[in-house]
Write an enzyme that holds these catalytic residues in place. Sequence first.
Site, PDB file in Angstrom:
ATOM      1  N   GLU A 212       0.784  -1.403  -0.012  1.00 55.68           N
ATOM      2  CA  GLU A 212       0.071   0.325   0.363  1.00 55.68           C
ATOM      3  C   GLU A 212       0.548   1.000  -0.366  1.00 55.68           C
ATOM      4  O   GLU A 212       0.418   2.189   0.887  1.00 55.68           O
ATOM      5  CB  GLU A 212      -0.728   0.354   1.442  1.00 55.68           C
ATOM      6  CG  GLU A 212      -2.175  -1.068   1.258  1.00 55.68           C
ATOM      7  CD  GLU A 212      -2.783  -0.892   2.516  1.00 55.68           C
ATOM      8  OE1 GLU A 212      -2.722  -0.188   3.190  1.00 55.68           O
ATOM      9  OE2 GLU A 212      -3.971  -1.850   3.184  1.00 55.68           O
ATOM     10  N   ASN A 253       2.360  -5.312  -2.467  1.00 56.63           N
ATOM     11  CA  ASN A 253       0.518  -5.660  -1.930  1.00 56.63           C
ATOM     12  C   ASN A 253      -0.283  -4.187  -2.539  1.00 56.63           C
ATOM     13  O   ASN A 253       0.302  -3.234  -1.585  1.00 56.63           O
ATOM     14  CB  ASN A 253       0.803  -6.316  -1.050  1.00 56.63           C
ATOM     15  CG  ASN A 253      -1.485  -7.262  -0.796  1.00 56.63           C
ATOM     16  OD1 ASN A 253      -1.629  -7.386  -2.096  1.00 56.63           O
ATOM     17  ND2 ASN A 253      -1.056  -6.741   0.427  1.00 56.63           N
ATOM     18  N   HIS A 289     -10.973  -5.914  -1.717  1.00 62.59           N
ATOM     19  CA  HIS A 289     -11.721  -5.622   0.013  1.00 62.59           C
ATOM     20  C   HIS A 289     -12.850  -5.258  -1.256  1.00 62.59           C
ATOM     21  O   HIS A 289     -12.814  -3.529  -1.710  1.00 62.59           O
ATOM     22  CB  HIS A 289     -11.080  -4.467   0.661  1.00 62.59           C
ATOM     23  CG  HIS A 289     -10.110  -5.453   1.832  1.00 62.59           C
ATOM     24  ND1 HIS A 289     -10.152  -6.486   2.282  1.00 62.59           N
ATOM     25  CD2 HIS A 289      -8.811  -5.637   1.704  1.00 62.59           C
ATOM     26  CE1 HIS A 289      -8.682  -6.807   2.997  1.00 62.59           C
ATOM     27  NE2 HIS A 289      -7.437  -5.502   2.298  1.00 62.59           N
ATOM     28  N   GLU A 319      -6.386 -10.164  -0.040  1.00 64.30           N
ATOM     29  CA  GLU A 319      -7.467 -10.016   0.634  1.00 64.30           C
ATOM     30  C   GLU A 319      -8.653  -9.960   0.720  1.00 64.30           C
ATOM     31  O   GLU A 319      -9.333  -8.994   1.270  1.00 64.30           O
ATOM     32  CB  GLU A 319      -6.607  -8.668   1.292  1.00 64.30           C
ATOM     33  CG  GLU A 319      -5.275  -9.164   2.111  1.00 64.30           C
ATOM     34  CD  GLU A 319      -4.756  -7.791   2.498  1.00 64.30           C
ATOM     35  OE1 GLU A 319      -5.341  -7.015   2.954  1.00 64.30           O
ATOM     36  OE2 GLU A 319      -3.329  -6.625   2.393  1.00 64.30           O
ATOM     37  N   ASP A 321     -12.837  -9.797   0.244  1.00 62.30           N
ATOM     38  CA  ASP A 321     -13.634  -9.872   1.519  1.00 62.30           C
ATOM     39  C   ASP A 321     -15.596  -9.286   0.869  1.00 62.30           C
ATOM     40  O   ASP A 321     -14.494  -7.862  -0.026  1.00 62.30           O
ATOM     41  CB  ASP A 321     -13.778  -9.105   3.178  1.00 62.30           C
ATOM     42  CG  ASP A 321     -13.092  -8.020   3.266  1.00 62.30           C
ATOM     43  OD1 ASP A 321     -12.936  -7.352   2.096  1.00 62.30           O
ATOM     44  OD2 ASP A 321     -12.057  -8.161   4.448  1.00 62.30           O
TER      45      ASP A 321
HETATM   46  C1  XIL Z   1      -5.342  -5.350   8.902  1.00 64.53           C
HETATM   47  C2  XIL Z   1      -6.564  -6.242  10.021  1.00 64.53           C
HETATM   48  O1  XIL Z   1      -6.994  -7.222   9.236  1.00 64.53           O
HETATM   49  C3  XIL Z   1      -6.845  -5.965  11.254  1.00 64.53           C
HETATM   50  O2  XIL Z   1      -6.639  -7.413  11.680  1.00 64.53           O
HETATM   51  C4  XIL Z   1      -5.565  -4.368  11.437  1.00 64.53           C
HETATM   52  O3  XIL Z   1      -6.198  -3.964  12.867  1.00 64.53           O
HETATM   53  C5  XIL Z   1      -5.458  -3.635  10.617  1.00 64.53           C
HETATM   54  O4  XIL Z   1      -5.096  -4.189   9.842  1.00 64.53           O
HETATM   55  N1  XIL Z   1      -5.082  -4.012   4.319  1.00 64.53           N
HETATM   56  C6  XIL Z   1      -3.567  -4.649   4.659  1.00 64.53           C
HETATM   57  C7  XIL Z   1      -3.814  -5.830   5.473  1.00 64.53           C
HETATM   58  O5  XIL Z   1      -2.638  -4.856   3.786  1.00 64.53           O
HETATM   59  O6  XIL Z   1      -2.416  -5.591   6.659  1.00 64.53           O
HETATM   60  C8  XIL Z   1      -5.188  -5.238   6.427  1.00 64.53           C
HETATM   61  O7  XIL Z   1      -4.707  -5.943   8.032  1.00 64.53           O
HETATM   62  C9  XIL Z   1      -5.588  -4.377   5.679  1.00 64.53           C
HETATM   63  C10 XIL Z   1      -6.016  -4.077   4.926  1.00 64.53           C
END
Ligand code: XIL
Length: 402
Positions: A212, A253, A289, A319, A321
């Site tokens: 990020e 990523n 996401h 990731e 969801d």
């Molecule tokens: C998130 C986790 O899921 C949480 O438990 C934590 O509090 C914050 O980070 N992008 C990413 C992940 O690359 O590392 C993040 O994970 C969600 C967004």
Amino acid sequence: MPLARGLTGRVELVHSRALELTLRRGCQPSGVFLLVDGRSRGQIRVASRAWHMYRIALALPAGPHRLSIRTSATRACAMPWLDRIDAVPAAPPHMALGAAVRWDIARSDPRYRAAFTAHFGSLTPENELKMEVVEPARGRFEFAAADGLAALAGSRRIRGHTLVYGNQLPRWVTHPGSPWTRDSLLAVLHDYISTVVRRYRRRIDTWDVVNEVIADDGSLRPTVWLDVIGPEYIEHAFRWAHAADPTARLFYNDIGLERDTAKARSAVRMLSTLRRRGVPVDGVGMQDHTEVVNYPRQSTLETSFRRFAALGLAVEITELDVGTLDGPSSPGARAEAQARAYRDAASACWDIAACNRLTVWGVGDAASWIGPAQTPLLLDGSYRAKPVYDIVRRRLHITNRG
Ligand code: XIL
């Protein structure tokens, strides 16, 4: 679409061992006949009112083929409906379904651990390999949580997430007693990456090296790394990770690379520059996401995957969801909308050869970082598989565990 009198088209296939037709019946069951290059190659009786995937085993060489599909239905209302046709490659690529796992839950909840091992073939530590956990004080490395997850993973693959991130940094990095110089912070980063990657050599085969770092407008996000070191920290991170484990696959990523946005274009430019300069970057992770109201469609994902694959990069969904709170109010309609979003993501990953793993961001709804009310994952609040779990597995053609 309804098959009407039949359908004929030329398609370019990879070397295939089967074709899969997703069909549903019209007002009554009917037959569907498949012809390949003018030869009859199989028939299906379409009896189900719901979409169903029918497999016709068929060895086909790679290259262009003429496919025809005909139906025995004579009444218009009896015409079966065709959703899609998939080719099953002769040597199926390794495909994994993974989940992000949290040690704070796993260490004390056997049901959570069992749900992970029963349903997933790859593990991403959700927070346990972030710098605030791994090096909470300068020079003091803590690997207990990550080691706990590695033990839970057993023989499964592990994605290392993540070496360089602007968030979840220890305070000694973001608020040092005396200000960093470029060289002193570079030394911290080098020491961190070398120590962590070396420790999991041959255990973690894929690392999110940089996470990020691009803002929505395409510029580099302000972080302590950028502010003190400058943009070269990205290149250094990949080179140092490679030096620590030359066999690991190294990823960039990010969130929001799924569509053709300023951010995604900037990521393509950055990765293409890194590749041209010989920086060891092997892949791109699409976080994905998303939500039922606005999820990226299969074709959008495939266009984006292709853009990165054209640079010679592997692609993973890292990731996923799918939040449902803003979706339709009835639980059934929500679940259907969510299933469509997951189906599109899994189908895109299956269709694009560069994509070999799909990871969801949590074992089940009860453990989701966006809260159980969003019901965003494949297992429910009690870690039971929802119907969408099987849809994803089928779309990824996974037959054994995860
Ligand atoms: C998130 C986790 O899921 C949480 O438990 C934590 O509090 C914050 O980070 N992008 C990413 C992940 O690359 O590392 C993040 O994970 C969600 C967004």
